[in-house]
Design a protein around this motif. Sequence first.
Motif, PDB file in Angstrom:
ATOM      1  N   LEU A 168       0.626  -1.221   0.043  1.00 35.54           N
ATOM      2  CA  LEU A 168       0.122   0.018   0.156  1.00 35.54           C
ATOM      3  C   LEU A 168       0.971   1.149   0.011  1.00 35.54           C
ATOM      4  O   LEU A 168       0.548   2.231  -0.604  1.00 35.54           O
ATOM      5  N   ASP A 169       1.883   1.400   0.788  1.00 30.93           N
ATOM      6  CA  ASP A 169       2.804   2.387   0.786  1.00 30.93           C
ATOM      7  C   ASP A 169       3.433   2.449  -0.792  1.00 30.93           C
ATOM      8  O   ASP A 169       3.597   3.813  -1.222  1.00 30.93           O
ATOM      9  N   ALA A 170       3.810   1.525  -1.494  1.00 29.88           N
ATOM     10  CA  ALA A 170       4.342   1.588  -2.658  1.00 29.88           C
ATOM     11  C   ALA A 170       3.295   2.259  -3.659  1.00 29.88           C
ATOM     12  O   ALA A 170       3.464   3.142  -4.532  1.00 29.88           O
ATOM     13  N   VAL A 171       1.841   1.720  -3.428  1.00 35.21           N
ATOM     14  CA  VAL A 171       0.892   2.365  -4.305  1.00 35.21           C
ATOM     15  C   VAL A 171       0.808   3.748  -4.065  1.00 35.21           C
ATOM     16  O   VAL A 171       0.649   4.580  -5.110  1.00 35.21           O
ATOM     17  N   GLN A 172       0.654   4.233  -2.758  1.00 36.12           N
ATOM     18  CA  GLN A 172       0.561   5.749  -2.442  1.00 36.12           C
ATOM     19  C   GLN A 172       1.848   6.459  -3.060  1.00 36.12           C
ATOM     20  O   GLN A 172       1.447   7.564  -3.504  1.00 36.12           O
ATOM     21  N   GLU A 173       3.098   5.960  -2.919  1.00 36.36           N
ATOM     22  CA  GLU A 173       4.248   6.714  -3.348  1.00 36.36           C
ATOM     23  C   GLU A 173       3.960   6.846  -5.056  1.00 36.36           C
ATOM     24  O   GLU A 173       4.387   8.084  -5.362  1.00 36.36           O
ATOM     25  N   LEU A 174       3.686   5.699  -5.782  1.00 38.33           N
ATOM     26  CA  LEU A 174       3.458   5.810  -7.344  1.00 38.33           C
ATOM     27  C   LEU A 174       2.172   6.885  -7.422  1.00 38.33           C
ATOM     28  O   LEU A 174       2.434   7.633  -8.484  1.00 38.33           O
ATOM     29  N   ARG A 175       1.281   6.932  -6.580  1.00 44.72           N
ATOM     30  CA  ARG A 175       0.131   7.931  -6.878  1.00 44.72           C
ATOM     31  C   ARG A 175       0.572   9.232  -6.821  1.00 44.72           C
ATOM     32  O   ARG A 175       0.339  10.250  -7.533  1.00 44.72           O
ATOM     33  N   GLY A 176       1.137   9.511  -5.849  1.00 38.63           N
ATOM     34  CA  GLY A 176       2.161  10.991  -5.540  1.00 38.63           C
ATOM     35  C   GLY A 176       3.128  11.242  -6.508  1.00 38.63           C
ATOM     36  O   GLY A 176       3.089  12.539  -6.925  1.00 38.63           O
ATOM     37  N   ALA A 177       3.670  10.180  -7.435  1.00 41.47           N
ATOM     38  CA  ALA A 177       4.419  10.847  -8.254  1.00 41.47           C
ATOM     39  C   ALA A 177       3.932  10.720  -9.686  1.00 41.47           C
ATOM     40  O   ALA A 177       4.404  10.823 -10.568  1.00 41.47           O
ATOM     41  N   GLY A 178       2.373  10.675  -9.899  1.00 37.80           N
ATOM     42  CA  GLY A 178       1.775  10.716 -10.902  1.00 37.80           C
ATOM     43  C   GLY A 178       1.387   9.578 -11.769  1.00 37.80           C
ATOM     44  O   GLY A 178       1.205   9.697 -13.200  1.00 37.80           O
ATOM     45  N   ALA A 179       1.190   8.403 -11.032  1.00 36.48           N
ATOM     46  CA  ALA A 179       0.652   7.326 -11.824  1.00 36.48           C
ATOM     47  C   ALA A 179      -0.823   7.507 -12.086  1.00 36.48           C
ATOM     48  O   ALA A 179      -1.705   7.884 -11.503  1.00 36.48           O
ATOM     49  N   GLU A 180      -0.636   7.121 -13.424  1.00 31.92           N
ATOM     50  CA  GLU A 180      -2.033   7.053 -14.078  1.00 31.92           C
ATOM     51  C   GLU A 180      -3.143   5.899 -14.185  1.00 31.92           C
ATOM     52  O   GLU A 180      -4.365   5.719 -14.178  1.00 31.92           O
TER      53      GLU A 180
END
Length: 326
Positions: A217-229
Amino acid sequence: MTDEHTETGTGWPQPAGPARPGGPAGEPDPRPDAPDPDELSPLSPQGRPEPGDGESPAVPAAEPVERDSAERDEAVERDEAAGGAAAAGVAGPLRRFSSAAVMIGVLLVLLGFTLAVQLKTTSTDSSLAAARQEDLVRILYDLEAREMRLRQDITTLEESQRQLRSGEQGRQAALEEATRRADELGILAGTLPARGPGLAVRFQAGPSKPISASGVLDAVQELRGAGAEAMQISGGDRASVRIVASTYFLDGENGSLIVDGRRLTGPFTITVIGDPSTMRTALNIPGGVVAVVARDGGNVIVEDREVAEVSALHVPSTLEHARPVS
């Protein structure tokens, strides 16, 4: 004794012969060069007849006294009026000066209170002051990435607005804009597949501790914060689940994960579409996902993909309470 008087054009009685003012009648005037009574003005005090033996004083002789008294009264009233005006002129500036002094005092008190509050607020430690350096770096990076995305959205919306306002292509541009927005919403909602540049993030558990749901879940949140679409997670059995806003993660048995109610076995791979360099930096910040997994004995392998495919679809749930506002 016979009184002989002559009448003048002014109506004032004149004595028949020369007489000394204030002395007995018939005596010569002892003053040298005494003016002739006939040359004096009938209105002057010298030209008025003096009472002699057996003569009564003329009534008009009291007029100068009354006139002088009236003039003195007027002069006194003018002096009092001038003194009152001067006092009012002095009292006016004093009142204005007192009001200005009160206002200046109030402003100084407010200024001092504001400075005291500002100094107290500045001296108080905020939550960021106690944060770790790794957390500050991550927050700064998230803010920069979010700013970049918002600027791109602003540019796109301004271009769409310009096309919609053009008269000839307005209808066609509106239709194209609606189609584009529907595709974007479909990708974000997970109802449409997507492809584009991105990353493949693979999690390998260590010998002593498996990959936890909180780490994924932390990895998913980091990716979302970095602009994952768009994202999906796959297990070792090739089963994939689309990751959307409502996706949840739970720890399963024997190191497995429960993702949206579906069980996945390791190793786990997250396929994500977005800017590869930005997302890689977000995962490798100090104290981030890669560092936490490595500390637990595991490993995170990040690979760039020129074309990453997110093919898993999310089945939207039926809404029971929410309704669109229109």
